[in-house]
Design a protein around this motif. Structure first.
Motif, PDB file in Angstrom:
ATOM      1  N   TYR A 617      27.132  84.152  26.909  1.00  0.00           N
ATOM      2  CA  TYR A 617      28.444  84.727  27.192  1.00  0.00           C
ATOM      3  C   TYR A 617      28.434  86.224  26.901  1.00  0.00           C
ATOM      4  N   SER A 618      29.093  86.993  27.753  1.00  0.00           N
ATOM      5  CA  SER A 618      29.204  88.432  27.561  1.00  0.00           C
ATOM      6  C   SER A 618      30.629  88.857  27.868  1.00  0.00           C
ATOM      7  N   TYR A 619      31.180  89.721  27.016  1.00  0.00           N
ATOM      8  CA  TYR A 619      32.530  90.221  27.229  1.00  0.00           C
ATOM      9  C   TYR A 619      32.616  91.082  28.492  1.00  0.00           C
ATOM     10  N   PHE A 620      31.503  91.666  28.903  1.00  0.00           N
ATOM     11  CA  PHE A 620      31.522  92.618  30.008  1.00  0.00           C
ATOM     12  C   PHE A 620      31.104  91.996  31.329  1.00  0.00           C
ATOM     13  N   SER A 621      30.769  90.711  31.311  1.00  0.00           N
ATOM     14  CA  SER A 621      30.323  90.067  32.542  1.00  0.00           C
ATOM     15  C   SER A 621      31.512  89.502  33.315  1.00  0.00           C
ATOM     16  N   ARG A 622      31.465  89.655  34.614  1.00  0.00           N
ATOM     17  CA  ARG A 622      32.498  89.079  35.486  1.00  0.00           C
ATOM     18  C   ARG A 622      32.128  87.673  35.938  1.00  0.00           C
ATOM     19  N   ASP A 623      30.967  87.210  35.513  1.00  0.00           N
ATOM     20  CA  ASP A 623      30.500  85.892  35.924  1.00  0.00           C
ATOM     21  C   ASP A 623      31.284  84.803  35.208  1.00  0.00           C
ATOM     22  N   VAL A 624      31.213  83.592  35.743  1.00  0.00           N
ATOM     23  CA  VAL A 624      31.877  82.469  35.122  1.00  0.00           C
ATOM     24  C   VAL A 624      31.231  82.182  33.768  1.00  0.00           C
ATOM     25  N   ALA A 625      32.064  81.797  32.793  1.00  0.00           N
ATOM     26  CA  ALA A 625      31.544  81.525  31.446  1.00  0.00           C
ATOM     27  C   ALA A 625      30.713  80.246  31.443  1.00  0.00           C
ATOM     28  N   ARG A 626      29.749  80.188  30.528  1.00  0.00           N
ATOM     29  CA  ARG A 626      28.879  79.015  30.310  1.00  0.00           C
ATOM     30  C   ARG A 626      28.080  78.649  31.569  1.00  0.00           C
ATOM     31  N   LYS A 627      27.680  79.651  32.305  1.00  0.00           N
ATOM     32  CA  LYS A 627      27.003  79.433  33.586  1.00  0.00           C
ATOM     33  C   LYS A 627      25.578  78.951  33.392  1.00  0.00           C
ATOM     34  N   VAL A 628      25.166  78.040  34.279  1.00  0.00           N
ATOM     35  CA  VAL A 628      23.788  77.547  34.309  1.00  0.00           C
ATOM     36  C   VAL A 628      23.292  77.619  35.748  1.00  0.00           C
ATOM     37  N   THR A 629      22.099  78.187  35.928  1.00  0.00           N
ATOM     38  CA  THR A 629      21.471  78.214  37.249  1.00  0.00           C
ATOM     39  C   THR A 629      20.073  77.611  37.129  1.00  0.00           C
ATOM     40  N   GLY A 630      19.567  77.123  38.252  1.00  0.00           N
ATOM     41  CA  GLY A 630      18.246  76.511  38.210  1.00  0.00           C
ATOM     42  C   GLY A 630      17.596  76.446  39.571  1.00  0.00           C
ATOM     43  N   GLU A 631      16.281  76.272  39.561  1.00  0.00           N
ATOM     44  CA  GLU A 631      15.510  76.126  40.795  1.00  0.00           C
ATOM     45  C   GLU A 631      14.485  75.008  40.614  1.00  0.00           C
ATOM     46  N   VAL A 632      14.369  74.177  41.611  1.00  0.00           N
ATOM     47  CA  VAL A 632      13.388  73.099  41.613  1.00  0.00           C
ATOM     48  C   VAL A 632      12.272  73.495  42.562  1.00  0.00           C
ATOM     49  N   THR A 633      11.046  73.568  42.031  1.00  0.00           N
ATOM     50  CA  THR A 633       9.909  74.031  42.822  1.00  0.00           C
ATOM     51  C   THR A 633       8.810  72.979  42.830  1.00  0.00           C
ATOM     52  N   ASP A 634       7.999  73.022  43.889  1.00  0.00           N
ATOM     53  CA  ASP A 634       6.839  72.132  43.962  1.00  0.00           C
ATOM     54  C   ASP A 634       5.649  72.811  43.279  1.00  0.00           C
ATOM     55  N   PRO A 635       4.484  72.141  43.219  1.00  0.00           N
ATOM     56  CA  PRO A 635       3.338  72.749  42.511  1.00  0.00           C
ATOM     57  C   PRO A 635       2.901  74.098  43.068  1.00  0.00           C
ATOM     58  N   SER A 636       3.188  74.369  44.337  1.00  0.00           N
ATOM     59  CA  SER A 636       2.800  75.652  44.919  1.00  0.00           C
ATOM     60  C   SER A 636       3.781  76.768  44.597  1.00  0.00           C
ATOM     61  N   GLY A 637       4.916  76.429  43.975  1.00  0.00           N
ATOM     62  CA  GLY A 637       5.911  77.435  43.639  1.00  0.00           C
ATOM     63  C   GLY A 637       7.021  77.580  44.666  1.00  0.00           C
ATOM     64  N   LYS A 638       6.999  76.800  45.715  1.00  0.00           N
ATOM     65  CA  LYS A 638       8.028  76.884  46.736  1.00  0.00           C
ATOM     66  C   LYS A 638       9.309  76.229  46.245  1.00  0.00           C
ATOM     67  N   VAL A 639      10.447  76.910  46.433  1.00  0.00           N
ATOM     68  CA  VAL A 639      11.733  76.417  45.970  1.00  0.00           C
ATOM     69  C   VAL A 639      12.303  75.439  46.994  1.00  0.00           C
ATOM     70  N   HIS A 640      12.681  74.235  46.532  1.00  0.00           N
ATOM     71  CA  HIS A 640      13.253  73.224  47.427  1.00  0.00           C
ATOM     72  C   HIS A 640      14.742  73.011  47.157  1.00  0.00           C
ATOM     73  N   PHE A 641      15.152  73.090  45.895  1.00  0.00           N
ATOM     74  CA  PHE A 641      16.561  72.896  45.553  1.00  0.00           C
ATOM     75  C   PHE A 641      16.999  74.002  44.599  1.00  0.00           C
ATOM     76  N   ALA A 642      18.242  74.413  44.758  1.00  0.00           N
ATOM     77  CA  ALA A 642      18.860  75.356  43.821  1.00  0.00           C
ATOM     78  C   ALA A 642      20.009  74.648  43.119  1.00  0.00           C
ATOM     79  N   LEU A 643      20.137  74.881  41.821  1.00  0.00           N
ATOM     80  CA  LEU A 643      21.180  74.244  41.020  1.00  0.00           C
ATOM     81  C   LEU A 643      22.130  75.304  40.496  1.00  0.00           C
ATOM     82  N   LEU A 644      23.399  74.937  40.414  1.00  0.00           N
ATOM     83  CA  LEU A 644      24.424  75.884  39.960  1.00  0.00           C
ATOM     84  C   LEU A 644      25.547  75.110  39.288  1.00  0.00           C
ATOM     85  N   GLY A 645      26.052  75.660  38.206  1.00  0.00           N
ATOM     86  CA  GLY A 645      27.177  75.014  37.518  1.00  0.00           C
ATOM     87  C   GLY A 645      27.391  75.602  36.144  1.00  0.00           C
TER      88      GLY A 645
END
Length: 808
Positions: A617-645
């Motif tokens: 959390y940051s007082y100066f951030s305009r982003d939503v509080a308690r934010k979580v982001t994520g990426e699901v990648t295969d062994p080659s590093g290619k991103v297949h799914f993005a997670l947000l919440g």
């Protein structure tokens, strides 16, 4: 060198010996030309054979030396040009040659030694604005290579290869550096020492005066020894001069010159020693009173700060009373208006004026228990006294409910006074984890039960077990990982620390298809092992060690250990670790909790990975509080799914579709274009009604401490202090908590005594071992961890608890 020249330098003539302690302020004087010694690069003349004086640039300030007869020549171009700083036994500055590289070789630099630091500059004028480098002598090693070269290194990236203009000059620098290093090491050791001292008494002053007198007498003894050294040294140099006048082989003359130089260096060093001792005594006498005054001032400041903090606590107490009287009391029913004050202020330990000096109350409020709970809480049973219908009888009545009907409420959190000031005074200067905290700061659950709460959203793992695509399965595992933090957003109270050997089982095999077992496997450091298995095709296991750091305004809690999730049908094995939990406003303000860090979830069978970022959390951030982001990648590093919440509300995912970028390359699908493809992975369940009065427990948490038959005698449900606290009898709970902790300490001392005796006798001794878990190397992570060895549920079925220790 002619004998007359040598006598002019070291002989017993009129100007042969400078007075002790009266070293001159000029540069060091050297003998005439033709002598032995190496001139520095670019020097116009060779340096002389013998240093004639230990001028101000010597090992100590004002060091006595040997003065040459007649006018002294200026130092050579490559010489040191030393100047001393009066009053400091290790201050020194002058020219030295520093190795730069193989192209430029040694370059002349201006070196300054002060306060245990050696700094250098390209010129003396550069001291005002640019320092080329500094090395701390407290951690440095000083090595002499040959007659003029020496090395200073701190064992890391800093190493200075230095060269003096002569052997004598090198010795002066090495002596000064050694003195400065000893002083720096001593100051560093003294700065690490801490402790509360009592105020300066007359005895302390007398002891200080006696010490100063003793030091003075020792310095006088050293001065006498120095006079003797000077006397015998003069005689030695006279004899050497006479030997030099004899017709001896050239080799003998060379040896005599070397002995003469050594004698001169010895006298310089002895003068430096006596002057350093005299300066130390003078400083001690001058500053002793100043140190006493400074120390007394700091003590007075600390006392004033404690008094101010105590006054603030009392003012806060009065403000809370005024607020309660102005807002809460008029809301009572007409029949209670006259007795409202008695209700909230009666009882032992309540808000009486006589306790104002040491009492601080944590958010007082009037609580009325629901009628259907079977009793009302009055002012008397707030303070721990029994009411007409005892709490134990009411609780036994609740236990008559059928096992399938899980309880949906617990007794409301009572309005207890919190002696915060006395606890804060006990915390000063102590390690936070070793302070016995009252149950006022706790919630009526143990850490083992809190660990079991990770299974609240077990259906996410049930769904993951049904996934055929490993990448989709990883999305659900990631959502399950985030869901375990959703209960922490309002839960600012700490759980009970489990006793060694304490267990907690949760059997939901019939209702939800899983069952779980936790055991406290270590006390120092605290560690708990957890194993859960489901008939829906998954197993979850973990060993969590909690470490914390109190940083003044906030408390950082770092769970250590790896979490494993194995799916039976596919053999997919996932591992991850928890992030850091931070509790803010520990001292002042409303407590709030934040999660921060990154989690890497790895599928060890396929190599798939998911990286989750918990944004702090940051007082100066305009982003939503308690934010979580994520990426699901295969062994080659290619991103297949993005997670947000967010970790307190929900998690979504969407499939990343590569699109053609502006330059013809692949680019990821933008977030707003993926709105239609978003899938809700997890959403937090709403809290029960009146959760704010029940420690903000979730529906699962409300059922965890409900009594069940057939559990092991070490189960957390049977812990008496936790049960008393849940029932509102906090005074009794605190007393019971102390009894249990003392019993645990006695058991630990007994084990230590047995181990010591076994060591002395040479007999094998088995250290403490967990009952239901075995410590061994994990086949996947190669870490030493506790893994469930079985037999608990079989023992429960047979009701064979003979191996369980007596911990309650």
């Amino acid at each position: 060198m002619a004998a007359t020249e040598l006598r002019g330098v070291v002989g017993p003539g009129p100007a042969a010996i400078a007075a002790l302690g009266g070293g001159g302020a000029g540069p060091p004087m050297v003998g005439g030309g033709g002598g032995r010694g190496d001139a520095g690069p670019g020097s116009g003349a060779a340096s002389g054979t013998v240093v004639a004086a230990a001028a101000a640039g010597g090992p100590g300030p004002g060091a006595g030396g040997v003065a040459a007869a007649g006018p002294a020549p200026a130092p050579p171009t490559g010489g040191s040009g030393v100047s001393g700083a009066g009053g400091s036994g290790s201050a020194r500055e002058g020219w030295l040659f520093k190795w730069t590289n193989y192209i430029k070789g040694y370059q002349r630099r201006w070196f300054v030694l002060s306060n245990g630091l050696l700094s250098y500059y390209r010129s003396k004028a550069e001291m005002r604005h640019t320092c080329r480098g500094t090395i701390n002598l407290a951690t440095a090693n000083i090595t002499v290579e040959d007659s003029c070269n020496f090395i200073i290194s701190n064992g890391g990236a800093q190493t200075y290869h230095l060269k003096a203009s002569s052997e004598v000059e090198r010795q002066r620098w090495v002596t000064a550096l050694e003195l400065a290093k000893a002083k720096a090491v001593k100051m560093l050791a003294e700065s690490d020492e801490s402790g509360d001292e009592e105020s300066v008494s007359q005895t302390d002053k007398t002891e200080l005066q006696n010490t100063l007198r003793t030091l003075s007498s020792k310095v006088e003894d050293l001065s006498t020894c120095n006079d003797l050294i000077a006397k015998h040294g003069t005689a030695l140099q006279r004899s050497l001069s006479e030997l030099e006048s004899l017709k001896l082989p050239a080799e003998s003359n060379e040896k005599i010159k070397q002995v003469n130089e050594r004698a001169t260096l010895f006298r310089i060093t002895s003068n430096a020693m006596i002057n350093a001792c005299r300066d130390f005594l003078m400083l001690a006498q001058t500053h002793s009173k100043k140190w006493q005054k400074s120390l007394q001032y700091e003590r007075d400041q600390r006392i004033r700060l404690e008094e101010t903090l105590e006054q603030l606590a009392k003012q806060h107490n009065h403000l809370e009373r005024a607020f309660r009287g102005a807002t809460v009391l008029p809301a009572n029913t007409p029949g209670n208006v006259g007795s409202g004050k008695d209700q909230c202020c009666s009882g032992k330990g309540d808000m009486s004026d006589e306790d104002d000096e040491n009492e601080f109350f944590d958010a007082p409020e009037i609580i009325t228990m629901p009628e259907n709970l079977g009793h009302k809480r009055t002012g008397s049973n707030i303070s721990g006294a029994s009411s007409d219908i005892s709490l134990d009888e009411q609780y036994k009545h609740q236990l008559e409910e059928t096992k399938k009907e899980k309880r949906t409420r617990i007794p409301y959190k009572p309005n207890y006074s919190l002696n915060l000031w006395s606890i804060m005074k006990n915390c000063i200067g102590k390690e936070l984890s070793k302070i016995p905290m009252p149950v006022n700061f706790n919630e009526p659950l143990s850490m083992l039960q809190r660990l079991t709460e990770d299974l609240e959203y077990h259906e996410l793992l049930d769904r993951a077990a049904k996934c055929e695509n490993s990448l989709e399965q990883l999305c659900y595992v990631a959502a399950f990982t985030v869901s375990s933090y959703s209960t922490t957003v309002f839960r600012t109270s700490k759980p009970f620390n489990p006793l060694l050997g304490e267990t907690f089982e949760l059997d939901r095999l019939e209702e939800n298809g899983y069952r779980s077992l936790c055991e406290q496997v270590s006390h120092h450091p605290p560690a708990a092992a957890h194993h859960a298995e489901s008939k829906n095709g998954w197993t979850l296991r973990q060993e969590i060690k909690i470490t914390s750091k109190f940083r003044g305004k906030y408390l950082s809690i770092m769970p250590l250990g790896t979490i494993h999730c194995i799916f039976h049908a596919t053999g997919h094995h996932y591992t991850w670790k928890k992030v850091t939990t931070t509790v803010h406003n520990i001292i002042v303000g409303k407590l709030w909790i934040d999660q921060s860090g990154e989690i890497d979830i790895v599928n060890h069978k396929t190599g798939d990975k998911c990286n989750l970022k918990f944004v702090p959390y940051s007082y100066f951030s305009r982003d939503v509080a308690r934010k979580v982001t994520g990426e699901v990648t295969d062994p080659s590093g290619k991103v297949h799914f993005a997670l947000l919440g967010t970790w307190d509300e929900k998690m979504e995912c969407f499939k990343v579709q590569p699109v053609i970028g502006e330059n013809g390359g692949d680019a990821r699908q933008r977030g707003h274009e993926a709105e239609e493809s978003r899938v809700m992975l997890w959403k937090r369940n709403p809290l029960p009604k009146n959760a704010e009065n029940m420690y903000y427990f979730s529906e699962l948490a409300l059922t965890l401490n409900a009594w069940e038959s057939g559990t092991a005698p070490t189960d957390s449900r049977l812990r008496p202090d936790q049960r008393l606290m849940e029932n509102g009898r906090w005074d009794e709970a605190n007393a019971e908590k102390q009894r249990l902790e003392e019993k645990q300490r006695l058991s630990r001392k007994k084990r230590e005594a047995e181990a010591m005796k076994a060591t002395e006798d040479g007999t094998p001794y088995d250290p403490y071992k967990a009952l239901w878990f075995e410590r061994k190397k994990d086949p996947v992570t190669k870490e030493l961890t506790h893994i469930y060895r079985g037999e608990y549920w079989e023992c429960k079925e047979k009701q064979d608890w003979s191996s369980c220790p007596d911990i309650f």
